[in-house]
Design a protein around this motif. Sequence first.
Motif, mmCIF file in Angstrom:
data_model
loop_
_atom_site.group_PDB
_atom_site.id
_atom_site.type_symbol
_atom_site.label_atom_id
_atom_site.label_comp_id
_atom_site.label_asym_id
_atom_site.label_seq_id
_atom_site.Cartn_x
_atom_site.Cartn_y
_atom_site.Cartn_z
ATOM 1 N N GLY A 123 -5.437 -1.551 2.865
ATOM 2 C CA GLY A 123 -4.840 -0.260 2.572
ATOM 3 C C GLY A 123 -5.581 0.869 3.248
ATOM 4 N N TYR B 8 -2.844 2.057 -10.424
ATOM 5 C CA TYR B 8 -3.630 3.179 -9.908
ATOM 6 C C TYR B 8 -2.893 4.502 -10.118
ATOM 7 C CZ TYR B 8 -5.846 6.273 -6.477
ATOM 8 O OH TYR B 8 -6.457 7.342 -5.863
ATOM 9 N N LYS B 9 -1.596 4.519 -9.855
ATOM 10 C CA LYS B 9 -0.832 5.750 -10.020
ATOM 11 C C LYS B 9 -0.746 6.165 -11.484
ATOM 12 C CE LYS B 9 2.062 5.584 -5.885
ATOM 13 N NZ LYS B 9 3.453 5.565 -5.352
ATOM 14 N N LYS C 22 1.336 -4.469 -5.135
ATOM 15 C CA LYS C 22 2.243 -3.470 -5.712
ATOM 16 C C LYS C 22 1.856 -3.159 -7.151
ATOM 17 C CE LYS C 22 5.803 -0.808 -5.107
ATOM 18 N NZ LYS C 22 5.759 0.288 -4.126
ATOM 19 N N GLU D 35 -1.217 5.845 -1.200
ATOM 20 C CA GLU D 35 -2.521 5.844 -1.850
ATOM 21 C C GLU D 35 -2.562 4.801 -2.965
ATOM 22 O OE1 GLU D 35 -5.684 9.051 -3.794
ATOM 23 O OE2 GLU D 35 -3.518 9.494 -3.766
ATOM 24 N N GLY D 36 -3.640 4.069 -3.003
ATOM 25 C CA GLY D 36 -3.816 3.059 -4.035
ATOM 26 C C GLY D 36 -3.276 1.698 -3.691
ATOM 27 N N TYR D 37 -2.597 1.573 -2.546
ATOM 28 C CA TYR D 37 -2.076 0.270 -2.135
ATOM 29 C C TYR D 37 -3.193 -0.499 -1.446
ATOM 30 C CZ TYR D 37 1.306 -3.231 -0.612
ATOM 31 O OH TYR D 37 1.994 -4.404 -0.427
ATOM 32 N N LYS D 38 -3.638 -1.600 -2.033
ATOM 33 C CA LYS D 38 -4.795 -2.349 -1.553
ATOM 34 C C LYS D 38 -4.380 -3.621 -0.815
ATOM 35 C CE LYS D 38 -7.481 0.632 -3.501
ATOM 36 N NZ LYS D 38 -8.205 1.621 -2.668
ATOM 37 N N GLN E 68 -1.217 -0.919 -7.138
ATOM 38 C CA GLN E 68 -0.892 0.467 -6.828
ATOM 39 C C GLN E 68 -0.225 1.155 -8.012
ATOM 40 O OE1 GLN E 68 2.283 1.282 -4.081
ATOM 41 N NE2 GLN E 68 1.218 3.053 -3.201
ATOM 42 N N SER E 69 0.670 0.471 -8.702
ATOM 43 C CA SER E 69 1.327 1.064 -9.866
ATOM 44 C C SER E 69 0.312 1.396 -10.952
ATOM 45 C CB SER E 69 2.381 0.104 -10.416
ATOM 46 O OG SER E 69 3.381 -0.171 -9.445
ATOM 47 N N LEU F 277 7.209 1.410 1.241
ATOM 48 C CA LEU F 277 6.377 2.367 0.516
ATOM 49 C C LEU F 277 6.704 3.799 0.882
ATOM 50 C CD1 LEU F 277 2.876 0.614 0.753
ATOM 51 C CD2 LEU F 277 4.597 0.427 -1.047
#
Length: 534
Positions: free
Chosen positions: A366, A489-490, A483, A330-333, A486-487, A312
């Motif tokens: 995260g 979220y971004k 992953k 950020e946003g990786y859970k 997170q994608s 990451l």
Amino acid sequence: MGASQSTEPAVSAEQREAESVAASTGTLPLLHKAFSNLSNPQTNAVPFENLPQCFGFAREDRTYSGNSVPASFPVLLDHLGSSIVDQFFVPGKGGIDWLQFVNGFNKCCARVSASVSLNMLFRVFAAMALKANVPLHLVFESEDDECKINGHLLPSDVLLLLYVCWVMSWDCRNLGNSERKGNVRLPDLSHLVLSAITSCSKVEGGFNVWDCDVSSLGVELPAGKFVTWVMSTVPCLPDCLRQYFHARIQMAGDQLEYLNSSTGDISSAAACDYILTQGRAWAISITQKSTVNDEISRVFLCSGSGMDKNLLYRSSTHGRGLNRFWSHVEGYKGPLLILIAASSGNAREGSSTDRKWVIGALTSQGLENKDTFYGASGCLYSISPVFHAFPPSGKEKNFVYSHLHPTGRVYQAHPKPVGVAFGGTPGNERIFIEEDFSKVTIRHHAIDKTYRSGSLFPDQGFLAVEAVISEVEVWGLGGEVAKKVQSSYKRREELFNEQRRKVDLKTFANWEDSPEKMMMDMMSNPNAVQREDR
């Protein structure tokens, strides 16, 4: 009408019990397939001479490379299959029948205590050493799997044992891989050997852990202390044999080619310049049983798994600083593995010589932007030059701290530290990474009640140590699901930011009717009569 007679052979109580134990592991159908493929139809038994090929790791057309590969290691691997067969199978007159086959599987793969699993691993290793004419000073008090082990191991013996376990771990992660070549590239496992040496014995006069050849050290490690080290530091090491045994049974059941006919390229991540090399990743994966460690093994031991997808953040690639760091995590859970490579002076000798070391922190979730500690679980690691694991102590839950500057710039009489930390308390953290990622502060374990005690690097001392950071890496261990989250979220954040940047002029009224124009007209000519529309 006479009673119908069954043509099925009677099943003994011993066979029913053995099959019940195998069924509890969920592998009874696989055992039937493997036995059918391996057995001779005429005798309905597996020829005893065929089993070493099934469980062997032959070295035909292979070369071995790596840091200080022992000369006896290739010869040792030649006897892996036969040693496993001798340990777990008792041949009959016509070979291995179904009951003996199932009992052999249960002896290795059924649920047993950790001490029994470790005892079986030592017995297989001792048998390999005996057949390869490698001197080994281990003595088993009896044939019982729970007997006491006496004697000692040399650092070279420990290195051989770790290499054998690593090969078994790699093998069961690469079943049926057709893209194999002929070179076995072994990773550097000196950090694990040094961990065993420092935990099991005291070297007279000491030695430099930063610059030493572990295979040439003549210190004797008592067998009892070495067992204690395995159970406390790398408790999953005995699972390598069980997983290897199960994988070979699966190969027989699926009729996959054996390694002696399809040689493999065991590639090492040490070929790249990542902090998390293949040897270090494997060491972390055998510290505790969890899905996180399964993910580490999958990424770093499976050929062609694409380990870069799990990276990451890397400070040398993505830039230093908390903001750059946060934009990538950020946003990786999912669970995260954070590694820090740093250097500090040699305080014990009073010199300015820099000593390089690597530490790590494994989080169960995260990161969040909070001004307090949080987290449900975690583990700290001293990775290089000496490996140690510091799991939770159970006293406190200050697992991780990650705090950015407040966006509103509100005045705070007592501002909270800005940075990333693990263990301890706010302002007195066990590990604290500064905001610009230039330095890391390491404090004594006495101030931390969250993680177990121990030095994070050799000769740490009681005073806080401020070290210069050379590299920071963050690896995501939540799999494809984390992953994708997170994608997503971004993408939402990018869409929101894009919407905030856009100004829709249609939402504004005409200039002639705006309050701004009315005020400007009043200032230019205050006595002018303003007409009011009704």
